[in-house]
Design a protein around this motif. Sequence first.
Motif, PDB file in Angstrom:
ATOM      1  N   VAL A   1      75.720 -10.151   6.477  1.00  0.00           N
ATOM      2  CA  VAL A   1      76.483 -10.774   5.395  1.00  0.00           C
ATOM      3  C   VAL A   1      77.965 -10.463   5.531  1.00  0.00           C
ATOM      4  CG1 VAL A   1      76.854 -10.752   2.891  1.00  0.00           C
ATOM      5  CG2 VAL A   1      74.534 -10.826   3.798  1.00  0.00           C
TER       6      VAL A   1
ATOM      7  N   LYS B   1      81.032 -13.149   6.161  1.00  0.00           N
ATOM      8  CA  LYS B   1      82.242 -13.201   5.353  1.00  0.00           C
ATOM      9  C   LYS B   1      83.495 -13.115   6.209  1.00  0.00           C
ATOM     10  CE  LYS B   1      80.136 -11.243   1.185  1.00  0.00           C
ATOM     11  NZ  LYS B   1      80.140 -10.096   0.237  1.00  0.00           N
TER      12      LYS B   1
ATOM     13  N   ASN C   1      72.318 -18.438   2.206  1.00  0.00           N
ATOM     14  CA  ASN C   1      72.801 -17.722   1.016  1.00  0.00           C
ATOM     15  C   ASN C   1      74.327 -17.646   1.013  1.00  0.00           C
ATOM     16  OD1 ASN C   1      70.144 -17.301   0.232  1.00  0.00           O
ATOM     17  ND2 ASN C   1      70.015 -15.310   1.215  1.00  0.00           N
ATOM     18  N   HIS C   2      74.912 -17.406   2.206  1.00  0.00           N
ATOM     19  CA  HIS C   2      76.373 -17.346   2.290  1.00  0.00           C
ATOM     20  C   HIS C   2      77.003 -18.701   1.990  1.00  0.00           C
ATOM     21  CE1 HIS C   2      80.290 -15.982   3.541  1.00  0.00           C
ATOM     22  NE2 HIS C   2      80.374 -16.961   4.430  1.00  0.00           N
TER      23      HIS C   2
ATOM     24  N   LYS D   1      75.672 -21.109   0.198  1.00  0.00           N
ATOM     25  CA  LYS D   1      75.505 -21.366  -1.235  1.00  0.00           C
ATOM     26  C   LYS D   1      76.561 -20.629  -2.045  1.00  0.00           C
ATOM     27  CE  LYS D   1      70.539 -22.311  -1.182  1.00  0.00           C
ATOM     28  NZ  LYS D   1      69.197 -21.847  -1.613  1.00  0.00           N
ATOM     29  N   SER D   2      76.867 -19.398  -1.627  1.00  0.00           N
ATOM     30  CA  SER D   2      77.915 -18.648  -2.319  1.00  0.00           C
ATOM     31  C   SER D   2      79.270 -19.334  -2.158  1.00  0.00           C
ATOM     32  CB  SER D   2      77.970 -17.216  -1.771  1.00  0.00           C
ATOM     33  OG  SER D   2      79.033 -16.500  -2.355  1.00  0.00           O
ATOM     34  N   LEU D   3      79.543 -19.822  -0.920  1.00  0.00           N
ATOM     35  CA  LEU D   3      80.805 -20.541  -0.695  1.00  0.00           C
ATOM     36  C   LEU D   3      80.848 -21.829  -1.511  1.00  0.00           C
ATOM     37  CD1 LEU D   3      81.289 -20.126   3.166  1.00  0.00           C
ATOM     38  CD2 LEU D   3      82.389 -18.850   1.338  1.00  0.00           C
ATOM     39  N   GLU D   4      79.727 -22.555  -1.532  1.00  0.00           N
ATOM     40  CA  GLU D   4      79.682 -23.798  -2.317  1.00  0.00           C
ATOM     41  C   GLU D   4      79.869 -23.508  -3.800  1.00  0.00           C
ATOM     42  OE1 GLU D   4      75.979 -25.551  -1.391  1.00  0.00           O
ATOM     43  OE2 GLU D   4      76.641 -26.405   0.528  1.00  0.00           O
ATOM     44  N   ARG D   5      79.256 -22.426  -4.261  1.00  0.00           N
ATOM     45  CA  ARG D   5      79.411 -22.074  -5.676  1.00  0.00           C
ATOM     46  C   ARG D   5      80.869 -21.745  -5.993  1.00  0.00           C
ATOM     47  NH1 ARG D   5      76.562 -17.926  -5.537  1.00  0.00           N
ATOM     48  NH2 ARG D   5      74.577 -19.069  -5.449  1.00  0.00           N
ATOM     49  N   THR D   6      81.498 -20.981  -5.095  1.00  0.00           N
ATOM     50  CA  THR D   6      82.913 -20.659  -5.298  1.00  0.00           C
ATOM     51  C   THR D   6      83.775 -21.912  -5.247  1.00  0.00           C
ATOM     52  OG1 THR D   6      82.523 -18.492  -4.273  1.00  0.00           O
ATOM     53  CG2 THR D   6      84.799 -19.238  -4.468  1.00  0.00           C
TER      54      THR D   6
ATOM     55  N   ASP E   1      83.194 -23.972  -8.348  1.00  0.00           N
ATOM     56  CA  ASP E   1      83.865 -23.352  -9.497  1.00  0.00           C
ATOM     57  C   ASP E   1      85.365 -23.633  -9.468  1.00  0.00           C
ATOM     58  OD1 ASP E   1      81.429 -22.400 -10.262  1.00  0.00           O
ATOM     59  OD2 ASP E   1      81.726 -20.383  -9.466  1.00  0.00           O
TER      60      ASP E   1
END
Length: 755
Positions: A302, A306, A349-350, A352-357, A360
Amino acid sequence: MNGVNGIGAPPALWSEARNADGRVYYYNTQTKATQWTKPQELMSPAERALANQPWKEYTAEGGRKYWYNTESKQSSWEMPEIYKTALAQTVPAAKPAAPAQQFVAGGTSNVSYSQQRDRDDYSERLGPERQIGYGQHDLSGSRGPTFVSQSNDPDYSTFEEGEAAFIKLLRRSNVQPDWTWEQTMRATIKDPQYRALKDPKDRKAAFEKYAIEVRIQEKDRAKERLAKLRSDFGVMLRRHPEIKHYTRWRTARPIIEGETIFRSTNDDTERRQLFEEYIIELKKANIEREAVTRKSAMDELVNILKALDLEPYTRWSEAHDIIQADEKFQGDDKFKTLSKSDILTAFENHIKSLERTFNDERQREKMTKARRERQNRDRFIDLLTQLKTNGKVKAGTKWMEILPLVQEDARYVAMLGQPGSTPIDLFWDMVEEEERALRLVRNDVLDVLEDKRFEITTKTTLPEFSSVMSTDRRTASLSSDALSLIFTRLYEKVVRRTEEDKHASERHQRRTIDALRSKIKHLSNPPVTLSSTWDTVRPYISQFEEFKALDSDDLRRQAFDKVMRRLKEKDEDLEHERNKERSGRRDRDRERDLRNGHSSSHHHGRRSRTPELDPYEADRRKAMADRERQYHKSGMTGLSPPPRDSRDRHERIPSRDHLRLSHYDRDRRERDEERERLYRTRGSRGDELDYGGESRTSGRRRRDSDGESGGSARKRPKRDREVERRRERTKTPVVDKEEPAILSGSEEGEMVEAE
């Protein structure tokens, strides 16, 4: 039992036992009932005294004793006085003799082993003649051993003592727990202690308790032995690091069979079971170790993801190559424990985190933009409100009047280009609000006009209207701008209604003229001809309602002139068609002379040479006729042209639509047809079917003129042109619109009548 006085005591009803967990319970030998509480028959005097008062003694977790009142639900760390008094009443005056050993299933005796052994040795020294009877009382009241008379049966003061003596007999006789009661009787019946219990049922019950206790003890010893063996076996296996979690028994047995601990048991199944338990422990440890390593690798992966600075739209195929090429990923062996699926999961998962950020951030930008646009709209609405306060925006105001006032304002410029409501939309919203307010005022104005019976006409002026409004209290306070706007709208409405009435009157007049024209046209006695005049026709139509409906004689004369104009046009069209027919007939005669072989000198009185006869003409005509019939049978495709007589009839008789057209439209249509005819002549020479002969004339033409040898190759295209001409004639004709302004339904009805 036999006491000193020789009276035997009744057997005890209750006996004490233990279950498999070691808990004490009590068994009634007569009713076969069991209970956890100690019955009154087995209680000592001290226990009876303590049981009759509410305080009970308990032990806390730390070992400290406390007392609890079962009636008042109180507890105390100090011994209550009632409990002390009950306990003092149970203390005997003299020291009692040591009680006999009591057997409890799964437990130990109440007396010590040394005391029991001394008593047994003492009994053996006395012999059978002088047995000691325990529990006898002397004259002083003290309890101790007393010599009794010679007897073969032992005598015990309590049931527990006799039961303990019987169980000791079973243990001394080495009675096994798997023996039957008959085997036990044969081994112990000759011993005097066999009759320590008088009732055979009590003996069998004591034997069962003894068997249960022995089994429990054997199980406990087996568990202790297996636990000791398991511990030693594990220590032995740990001394061999070559034994892994994946090692099998047949591989490990030759390695450890020389060990002393391995030979401590002869059961190979037991050895294998211990080995399998050790292997299970190794597997669990290996799984835990791999889980820790995998978790550490996933966390490190992870961090690598990043550091790669990937985008939310990066694909797995691109990211996989980037991850594999990373030096940190290649240099650490713990990443080898990760499968491609694990790497893909971490990547997803990474991402998805980038897409969520990213989402947002986009949402924040969208909300910021929406807030800025709303603020721009609010500021522009404030600008419109200021203009409304200054009297610039009111009902009836146009956008072009406001635009020069706001186009340089920053609040208007900020509104340009943003989605949602535009500046003109907000302007019209405010104007609509003013219109709604004006409608309320207009209702009052209309009420005043109705009350004053004042009617607005095309000659009414604004001062007259204002003077009427000022006389009523409902409209006296209205502003001049509002009154001017209301008057303008009412005046426009009156003008518009006047124009509509005028148009309706003209329309009615045209229809009346058309009705009179139709009557003149259909006049039968006498019929109207080109030689008729208005003075001769007028007496015959003066009695008609249509004639009387027209006010002036000029309008009636107009209907008559229109009928005469139509008759002249029809006469001109007929003359034009007759001339065209004569010209066409001359052209067809000339073409027929050319096909028959006549030269131009034929018109000067000389004949041309007769054409040579073709000897194969008859066969060719027959073959062509057969093929023509075959085509008609196969699909009725219509390859053969229509009969000559029908075509000539269509050529001679002009259509009604054609006669209805003016000579200008007919000339234009003839030019178009001629142009189309030339185009089809050039492009359709190869459209005819070739039946094998030199001539391309149809079989129907040959049947009409058998004497002609070979027709012209241009005959078939001409027929096609004639068919196309008939199609053009069937189309909707262009209606002559002489007077578009006065066209009405009566003229359309006249067209239908002409047909």
